[in-house]
Write an enzyme that holds these catalytic residues in place. Sequence first.
Site, mmCIF file in Angstrom:
data_model
loop_
_atom_site.group_PDB
_atom_site.id
_atom_site.type_symbol
_atom_site.label_atom_id
_atom_site.label_comp_id
_atom_site.label_asym_id
_atom_site.label_seq_id
_atom_site.Cartn_x
_atom_site.Cartn_y
_atom_site.Cartn_z
ATOM 1 N N GLY A 46 0.836 -1.194 0.000
ATOM 2 C CA GLY A 46 0.000 0.000 0.000
ATOM 3 C C GLY A 46 0.868 1.240 0.000
ATOM 4 O O GLY A 46 2.101 1.167 0.043
ATOM 5 N N PRO A 61 2.863 4.690 1.149
ATOM 6 C CA PRO A 61 3.666 4.956 2.354
ATOM 7 C C PRO A 61 2.825 5.574 3.458
ATOM 8 O O PRO A 61 1.946 6.386 3.210
ATOM 9 C CB PRO A 61 4.735 5.945 1.855
ATOM 10 N N GLY A 62 3.122 5.174 4.690
ATOM 11 C CA GLY A 62 2.471 5.775 5.843
ATOM 12 C C GLY A 62 1.132 5.191 6.216
ATOM 13 O O GLY A 62 0.442 5.733 7.077
ATOM 14 N N GLY A 70 0.617 2.152 7.535
ATOM 15 C CA GLY A 70 0.678 1.288 8.713
ATOM 16 C C GLY A 70 1.097 -0.138 8.455
ATOM 17 O O GLY A 70 0.768 -1.018 9.253
ATOM 18 N N GLU A 99 -5.173 33.634 -6.592
ATOM 19 C CA GLU A 99 -5.846 32.672 -5.714
ATOM 20 C C GLU A 99 -7.364 32.836 -5.771
ATOM 21 O O GLU A 99 -8.102 31.849 -5.734
ATOM 22 C CB GLU A 99 -5.342 32.846 -4.275
ATOM 23 N N HIS A 146 -8.789 30.994 -8.726
ATOM 24 C CA HIS A 146 -9.010 29.573 -8.433
ATOM 25 C C HIS A 146 -10.324 29.382 -7.672
ATOM 26 O O HIS A 146 -11.146 28.521 -8.011
ATOM 27 C CB HIS A 146 -7.858 29.030 -7.572
ATOM 28 N N ASP A 175 0.387 25.070 -12.470
ATOM 29 C CA ASP A 175 -0.986 24.859 -12.950
ATOM 30 C C ASP A 175 -0.971 24.192 -14.318
ATOM 31 O O ASP A 175 -1.683 23.215 -14.564
ATOM 32 C CB ASP A 175 -1.722 26.199 -13.057
#
Length: 653
Positions: A198, A200-201, A203, A421, A424, A496
């Site tokens: 799976g 990373p991170g 478990g 911003e 967006h 972008d």
Amino acid sequence: MSRFFKSAAFPILIVVVLAFFAQRLINPGDSGPRYDYSTFQQDLSEGNVKSAVVKTKGNLLEVTLKSPANQKHEVGYVPDNGNTLVGQLERERVAFDIEGTKSNGWLSLLTYVLPFLIFIGFWIFLMNQVQGGGSKVMSFGKSRARRLSVDSPKITFRDVAGADEAVEELHEIKEFLENPKKFQALGARIPKGVLLYGPPGTGKTLLARAVAGEAGVPFFSISGSDFVEMFVGVGASRVRDLFEQAKQNAPCIIFMDEIDAVGRHRGAGMGGGHDEREQTLNQLLVEMDGFEAKDNIIMIAATNRPDILDPALLRPGRFDRQVTVDRPDRKGRSKILEVHTRGKPLAREIDIDALAGQTPGFTGADLANLVNEAALLAARTGKREITQVELEEGIMRVIAGPEKKTRVMSSEERRITAYHEMGHALVGHFLEHADPVHKISVIGRGQALGYTISMPQEDKFLTTRAALGDTMAMTLGGRAAEEIIFGEITTGASNDLEKVTGTAKQMVMRFGMSEKLGPRVFGHDQSQPFLGREFSSQADYSDEIAREIDDEIRRIVETAHQSAKDILTEHRESLVYISEILIKRETIEKDQFEALVDGRTEEEVFGAEASPPPDVPLPPATERGRDTPRPLPRPGLAGGAAEMHFPERPELA
């Protein structure tokens, strides 16, 4: 100081000191002025010699003088002159004695043996150093597996959350080790190997540690990289030694983390069929296939890259069971947060379930980091409990990094960033399939000058063509705002364009979403750069098709760009008004943004004490002077706004 005693210089210093003292012991130096043979002849003729000892071994003469009283000296003489010397002593009536071969036997023995003893001692010291541990030179062929101590802190399945299916699969392993007869009575055979894979991170290693804590049997832990060395045959030897240890301690569990370091598909790379890594893999295949049912040895492995593992390693009989450990859903994230907030003082108003809803795409490691960051922030400000403010800041730190409040920006760059911003945010707000805007800010985080965060309302596993189109339009909203308001574009949209082009390329070449080219896949998937099965791949389509692919990618990107421009042109007044508020307020939250878009004033949204932003007219692009060109930002970073992308996490536009 302790580093010096462990370094190679320490034994060398010991040898030098011992050699010095040995030399002084064997050949002690004389103290006082030199006494030579001519001086002895003068003292003898003057009657100043009291006694003498003639030592034929070494041709030395020990002389005792009358003045200074009883002072002794040693002087050499020529062997052929011995009779003459004795005659001189007799004529001068000097008492003398002659010593033959009599000598100190221990001193002579020490003279020859001491250097040899020093060499032997130094060699033994070196051997102890190189054989002292698993990482020493003479231990290359030994396994580096670490056996988990019984006294070490245990992790159980209670400490694992958000991976219920994986826990259920591994719980069966524990039951087999505790009560194998239950399964053997039904003719069942426990899987010889379990592969956890799976992102990373998620478990995977934690699950293996939980199995070790629950099973109550010997647990050997090793990394795939521990097998590979520069010396030929070391990896295969370590594999053999590992399984020999396991058989001696059966029933037991072997956990190999990052197995892709040794289990990569054979034939990949430039090492050929006799690559040392491949020899290690071959030995691993033999050892796993050579298990007998009575051994009760189970191997658990973890990897982020199951696609590059050799097929022979994954076949039934080796890794029979493959368990996916994926990113947790909202329910799983809620359970993980409960585990990580256990024992931490939380404010009463904190809703763990709502917090889980704000963290879509977060892994278990991300959530642990979030809670830890919140605790650190609360301690930094002197609070006694963790509040919602620290948790939300922790989310932002995990997504985009810490704030850069000290970064100096010119007023022009700050204005461009705000309009970028807001472009967006407005495009995302008015598009049906775009994710809702969560937060807008012109405060830099990490390497970004500003950011817009959009979060999905629920976990998504599929994406429609319309959703991809709206997402691309929102991504290009910043560039469209720059064109509409300033009549100029900046380098802030570089990332972008990279994201939008990549999405359009995937739509055409991987997802079959092009009406012109139809449902077809073109070329090989290049999203996995470490596969290594082929160094280069040839396109499976003609040059004419390649030209059509380029045309389709351009059409999709331009369509999204035009959609963003149309929306911002229609809502230009909102773009200008809210952008000016953003410049002044620096950060606008979701509820505040939606209220401003709906037509509410700044006083109604932020409070009566706020005054509306000054109406500063923007001069046309043709009337504004151009600044001196500045160095271009590094590739992939925003020049005027935040263009950060975190796959499977809340989108930063």
